[in-house]
Design an enzyme around this catalytic site. Structure first.
Site: not given
Ligand code: IMP
Length: 436
Positions: A15, A18, A42-43, A227
């Protein structure tokens, strides 16, 4: 001559904005490729005052001339992708005629989010996943029984889903109730999956040859990260991480591109920090300052809507991101947001609360980080309205000092500065670190 490859990577917990940097760079790219993650990403891209949240499509999709690749490293939920494409096409953006989905990309199946929720419930230390099924889909990939997008070209979608679900249950799913939920999810979503897959089928292909052919013919490639560095399964704050390698090296794997082909790696950071989900966050602000950052920076999750945890910029972590990604440039977003503070704090080191020792190297070990308290340097804020500023020279002196300090500390030039939420609110620059 071979084309140029630029990669954009998040430096902390995601977040960082990007999407905005990618949207800008995509205007110069012939091909935009997404390499890692899945719909957990999420973008949010703002165009003409309208916000477009994207999860699987690269933000570069808004360059209507760019070819779009979803690489072998992406975990694809076909239903989410289908809905995302439809929403854009309905709004007049043509996507299908220039979208290529890797036949090797692993599929997120209807039971993966069920397992994601079940696993999270059973964990003693919650990760705070996005519940999009990413962890379980990655587990299936590495256990080598998941299915790939290319499988849809060979076999009926409904048969593939049923077989995969049966296989998974045979391999062991902890609770009968979860098994029941898995079967129900597959039944309920079968129609949606079939419809989505039929729609996507023309785009499924060998993206590896395609990408390399484009590169050999001189086309420029932009690799879009999902991420971020501290969520990386290897170098992030484990276990509070995602199930892939969002760092630059992982992005190369995710589109099957040798690292020597990448000429620029831009790391995106905000002028402050935010994190969703659980895990250590040394500069987190629990009081009024944290609340102000959240409100002024609109720090609520694009994927989950969760309020983000907020705090001051952590340069110790940023330098780590520079190192593990081999960054060639930085993009600093939300300069306007941080400039609303009278005084701005920046973390330049940690103090071990048990031993009193100071530390200047980041270590992603959770136990290590929990012991650390930040050592801050303070800068003047009150930047005023800077959203119209288009060159570093026109920024207030206090903003310049703040940015120059970041470049000096990390040893990496600042190449982009975000000064507002819109596409246009971006300064392109080359603010080099000053030598001592
Ligand atoms: P997962 O990727 O859904 O398994 O989540 C694992 C961790 O990564 C959690 O803390 C999520 O909140 C974080 N996370 C996954 N994708 C994103 C992203 O695009 N932005 C911010 N945090 C993310």
């Amino acid at each position: 001559m071979r084309g140029k490859v630029t990669a954009v990577v998040g430096t902390k917990w995601g977040d960082e904005g990007k999407g905005k940097i990618i949207d800008f760079l995509a205007q110069r790219a012939d091909v935009v490729a997404r390499a890692t993650g899945g719909s957990n990403a999420g973008h949010r891209v703002v165009i003409n005052g309208r916000a477009y949240p994207l999860h699987l499509l690269p933000s570069g999709v808004f360059n209507s001339k760019a070819k779009i690749i979803i690489g072998n490293g992406v975990l694809v939920d076909p239903v989410i992708l289908y809905k995302e494409i439809k929403a854009l096409e309905d709004d007049g953006f043509k996507v299908m005629n220039r979208l290529y989905i890797s036949e090797k990309a692993q599929v997120v199946l209807p039971y993966h989010p069920i397992l994601d929720a079940a696993e999270e419930k059973m964990r003693t230390h919650k990760i705070g996943t996005t519940k999009r099924g990413i962890g379980p889909a990655a587990q299936d990939k590495y256990a080598r029984w998941g299915i790939s997008m290319g499988d849809f070209l060979e076999q009926k979608t409904s048969t593939l889903i049923q077989n995969a679900c049966n296989e998974k249950m045979k391999m062991g799913v902890p609770r009968a109730a979860t098994q029941e939920d898995m079967v129900i999810a597959c039944e309920l979503q079968e129609k949606e999956y079939v419809e989505a897959v039929e729609y996507l089928k023309p785009c499924i292909c060998d993206t590896i040859s395609l990408l390399h052919d484009y590169l050999d013919s001189g086309e420029n490639i932009l690799i879009e990260g999902a991420q971020a560095t501290l969520l990386d399964i290897d170098v992030g704050t484990r276990p509070y991480v995602t199930s892939s390698n969002p760092i630059a090296a992982g992005m190369c794997v995710g589109i099957a591109l040798g690292p020597t082909y990448v000429s620029e790696i831009i790391g995106v950071t905000k002028a402050y920090e935010s994190r969703v989900g659980e895990g250590p966050f040394p500069t987190e602000e629990f009081g009024e300052d944290g609340k102000r950052i959240r409100e002024w920076g609109h720090e609520y999750g694009t994927t989950t809507g969760r309020p983000r945890r907020c705090g001051w910029q952590d340069l110790v972590a940023l330098r780590y991101a520079c190192r593990v990604n081999g960054l060639t440039g930085l993009a600093v977003n939300h300069l306007d947001t941080i400039g609303k503070f009278k005084k701005i704090k920046v973390c330049i080191g940690y103090r071990n609360q048990e031993t009193g020792k100071t530390v200047f190297n980041f270590n992603a070990n959770t136990k290590f980080l929990e012991k650390m308290e930040p050592i801050y340097e303070e800068f003047d804020g009150d930047f005023g309205d800077i959203s119209h500023v288009s060159s570093v020279a026109d920024l207030p002196e206090s903003a310049w000092w703040y940015l120059q300090y970041i470049a000096n500390y990390t040893g990496v030039p600042i190449r982009y500065i975000g000064v507002g939420p819109s596409r246009e609110d971006l300064i392109e620059c080359d603010l080099q670190p000053m030598k001592e």
